[in-house]
Design a protein around this motif. Sequence first.
Motif, PDB file in Angstrom:
ATOM      1  N   VAL A 158       0.837  -1.202   0.000  1.00 18.39           N
ATOM      2  CA  VAL A 158       0.000   0.000   0.000  1.00 18.39           C
ATOM      3  C   VAL A 158       0.874   1.255   0.000  1.00 18.39           C
ATOM      4  N   VAL A 159       1.920   1.258   0.811  1.00 19.16           N
ATOM      5  CA  VAL A 159       2.815   2.423   0.857  1.00 19.16           C
ATOM      6  C   VAL A 159       3.491   2.628  -0.495  1.00 19.16           C
ATOM      7  N   LEU A 160       3.944   1.549  -1.122  1.00 21.35           N
ATOM      8  CA  LEU A 160       4.566   1.673  -2.446  1.00 21.35           C
ATOM      9  C   LEU A 160       3.586   2.219  -3.467  1.00 21.35           C
ATOM     10  N   LEU A 161       2.340   1.737  -3.423  1.00 25.93           N
ATOM     11  CA  LEU A 161       1.333   2.219  -4.368  1.00 25.93           C
ATOM     12  C   LEU A 161       1.041   3.702  -4.179  1.00 25.93           C
ATOM     13  N   ILE A 162       1.052   4.157  -2.941  1.00 27.19           N
ATOM     14  CA  ILE A 162       0.735   5.560  -2.672  1.00 27.19           C
ATOM     15  C   ILE A 162       1.925   6.465  -2.980  1.00 27.19           C
ATOM     16  N   LYS A 163       3.124   6.075  -2.553  1.00 29.99           N
ATOM     17  CA  LYS A 163       4.298   6.943  -2.727  1.00 29.99           C
ATOM     18  C   LYS A 163       4.883   6.891  -4.130  1.00 29.99           C
ATOM     19  N   TYR A 164       4.872   5.721  -4.758  1.00 29.74           N
ATOM     20  CA  TYR A 164       5.521   5.538  -6.061  1.00 29.74           C
ATOM     21  C   TYR A 164       4.583   4.830  -7.045  1.00 29.74           C
ATOM     22  N   PRO A 165       3.489   5.461  -7.444  1.00 31.38           N
ATOM     23  CA  PRO A 165       2.526   4.760  -8.307  1.00 31.38           C
ATOM     24  C   PRO A 165       3.080   4.404  -9.685  1.00 31.38           C
ATOM     25  N   ASN A 166       3.877   5.283 -10.287  1.00 28.21           N
ATOM     26  CA  ASN A 166       4.408   4.994 -11.623  1.00 28.21           C
ATOM     27  C   ASN A 166       5.395   3.839 -11.594  1.00 28.21           C
ATOM     28  N   GLU A 167       6.290   3.839 -10.606  1.00 26.39           N
ATOM     29  CA  GLU A 167       7.274   2.771 -10.508  1.00 26.39           C
ATOM     30  C   GLU A 167       6.591   1.436 -10.195  1.00 26.39           C
ATOM     31  N   THR A 168       5.582   1.483  -9.313  1.00 20.11           N
ATOM     32  CA  THR A 168       4.864   0.254  -8.961  1.00 20.11           C
ATOM     33  C   THR A 168       4.153  -0.312 -10.183  1.00 20.11           C
ATOM     34  N   TRP A 214       6.676  -2.073 -12.239  1.00 20.06           N
ATOM     35  CA  TRP A 214       7.045  -3.379 -11.674  1.00 20.06           C
ATOM     36  C   TRP A 214       5.976  -4.422 -11.974  1.00 20.06           C
ATOM     37  N   VAL A 215       4.712  -4.022 -11.828  1.00 16.78           N
ATOM     38  CA  VAL A 215       3.620  -4.970 -12.091  1.00 16.78           C
ATOM     39  C   VAL A 215       3.594  -5.356 -13.562  1.00 16.78           C
ATOM     40  N   THR A 216       3.779  -4.374 -14.429  1.00 19.74           N
ATOM     41  CA  THR A 216       3.816  -4.660 -15.869  1.00 19.74           C
ATOM     42  C   THR A 216       4.960  -5.609 -16.200  1.00 19.74           C
ATOM     43  N   GLY A 217       6.137  -5.352 -15.625  1.00 20.92           N
ATOM     44  CA  GLY A 217       7.273  -6.245 -15.859  1.00 20.92           C
ATOM     45  C   GLY A 217       7.019  -7.644 -15.339  1.00 20.92           C
ATOM     46  N   LEU A 218       6.368  -7.744 -14.188  1.00 19.17           N
ATOM     47  CA  LEU A 218       6.045  -9.055 -13.615  1.00 19.17           C
ATOM     48  C   LEU A 218       5.084  -9.821 -14.515  1.00 19.17           C
ATOM     49  N   VAL A 219       4.059  -9.133 -15.006  1.00 19.71           N
ATOM     50  CA  VAL A 219       3.080  -9.782 -15.886  1.00 19.71           C
ATOM     51  C   VAL A 219       3.747 -10.231 -17.178  1.00 19.71           C
ATOM     52  N   HIS A 220       4.604  -9.390 -17.748  1.00 20.28           N
ATOM     53  CA  HIS A 220       5.318  -9.772 -18.971  1.00 20.28           C
ATOM     54  C   HIS A 220       6.252 -10.952 -18.698  1.00 20.28           C
ATOM     55  N   GLY A 221       6.903 -10.957 -17.546  1.00 20.03           N
ATOM     56  CA  GLY A 221       7.784 -12.069 -17.186  1.00 20.03           C
ATOM     57  C   GLY A 221       7.025 -13.373 -17.055  1.00 20.03           C
TER      58      GLY A 221
END
Length: 65
Positions: A28-38, A41-48
């Motif tokens: 939750v903290v990552l989503l709030i503080k760094y939404p673009n980076e998160t 990461w999710v996009t990279g995980l899904v592609h992986g």
Amino acid sequence: MARNTIPGLKSGGGLPKLVGLALAATLVVLLIKYPNETAGWVTGLVHGIGDLIDGLATVFRKAAE
């Protein structure tokens, strides 16, 4: 075979819940503080995961030949 436990701690106590809560709070903290980076990461995980599935499909196709 007997299960080895740490003295003073019950087996299956609140530790797994505490770890899960800490992980959820971190996300939750990552989503709030760094939404673009998160999102990256999710996009990279899904592609992986997609690449992994494609690789496994290729291996099974080669084995079936």
